[in-house]
Design an enzyme around this catalytic site. Sequence first.
Site, mmCIF file in Angstrom:
data_model
loop_
_atom_site.group_PDB
_atom_site.id
_atom_site.type_symbol
_atom_site.label_atom_id
_atom_site.label_comp_id
_atom_site.label_asym_id
_atom_site.label_seq_id
_atom_site.Cartn_x
_atom_site.Cartn_y
_atom_site.Cartn_z
ATOM 1 C CG PHE A 114 -6.628 -10.090 0.463
ATOM 2 C CD1 PHE A 114 -7.410 -11.350 0.366
ATOM 3 C CD2 PHE A 114 -5.520 -10.270 0.911
ATOM 4 C CE1 PHE A 114 -6.475 -12.879 0.750
ATOM 5 C CE2 PHE A 114 -4.600 -11.267 1.066
ATOM 6 C CZ PHE A 114 -5.255 -12.448 0.981
ATOM 7 C CB CYS A 115 -10.917 -5.718 1.255
ATOM 8 S SG CYS A 115 -11.831 -4.415 1.989
ATOM 9 C CB THR A 116 -12.667 -2.951 -2.263
ATOM 10 O OG1 THR A 116 -11.207 -2.297 -1.988
ATOM 11 C CG2 THR A 116 -13.604 -2.617 -1.233
#
Length: 338
Positions: A114-116
């Site tokens: 998720f995300c970074t």
Amino acid sequence: MPQESSQAPHRVAVLVDAGTNPFEVGVATEMFGLPRPELGLDGPLYEVTLCAPGPGIRMNHGFFTMSGLPGLEAVDTADTLIVPGRPDNVVPRGPDVLAAIRRAHARGARVVSFCTGSFALAEAGLLDDRRATTHWMWARAFRELHPAVRLEPDVLFVDEGDILTAAGSAAALDLGLHIWRRDHGAETANAVSRRLVFAAHRDGGQRQFVERPVPEVPDDSLGPLLAWAQERLGEPLTVADLAARAAVSPATLHRRFRSRLGTTPLAWLTGERVALACRLIERGEERLDVVAARSGLGTAANLRARLRRETGLSPSAYRKRFGGAPGNGTPPGSRVAV
């Protein structure tokens, strides 16, 4: 009466590292860890375990510390590993964290970021020569650190089969629903999205729409218009019809959809029609011309093209994976996860 789930819960491990963003941990637990009474099942489809490399994990900005979590050995029994993001992406992850990620992938577990969190996957060597995404603010740093990864910085999520990456915190919700759809079909994913009060489907290839200005005066809610259109998907609705119903010009409607949903009216309408077609196939309708007509896709040829674009499957392959017996339908969640 609750429907029986014919499979053991799919085990999900969420790796909580130092500095992890709380929101993305919340997305993982909300998506896969909470009971789903809306599905009418007698047991859960997913079983979530939070795990960490140490006894006390200080979350992003020190808002709180998580303690008492199982160690990284929990990763070794998971069917899916989720790695949330953190803001200090140029700081290397601990060798124990990277080793756990590599072990999960090596034994065939599905790995999700998720995300970074994609930085951790890349640092572990999982993304070399593969497609992936990350938050647009970190795209340049990602390319500098991991030039061997085929980064797609302007999409919501990327599904590479055994590895899936989401672009940002909100895109984690999109990817979570995509996983529900992939594992258990469109109808089940739609039930979960309704419980979340979140858009049922935004295509992974949709742009992140970076640096989008906030309108000075918020637009009226699109909810009534969307509900009206969803009841008439089999009719020859056009963008002009939607604009007329909303009493605005097509250009104004286009701006509202971009602002509120991050997509165009036509793309939303097509996505809803494809989702309806998927539900009809899941319920056992085998006649493609009937599915195409009832979903508003018009012809069997257009149905085939749209379904393949949205799901990567032909109607026959989709029916084989998710469909129930003709005329009988299949209870949500009773399919074997793939």
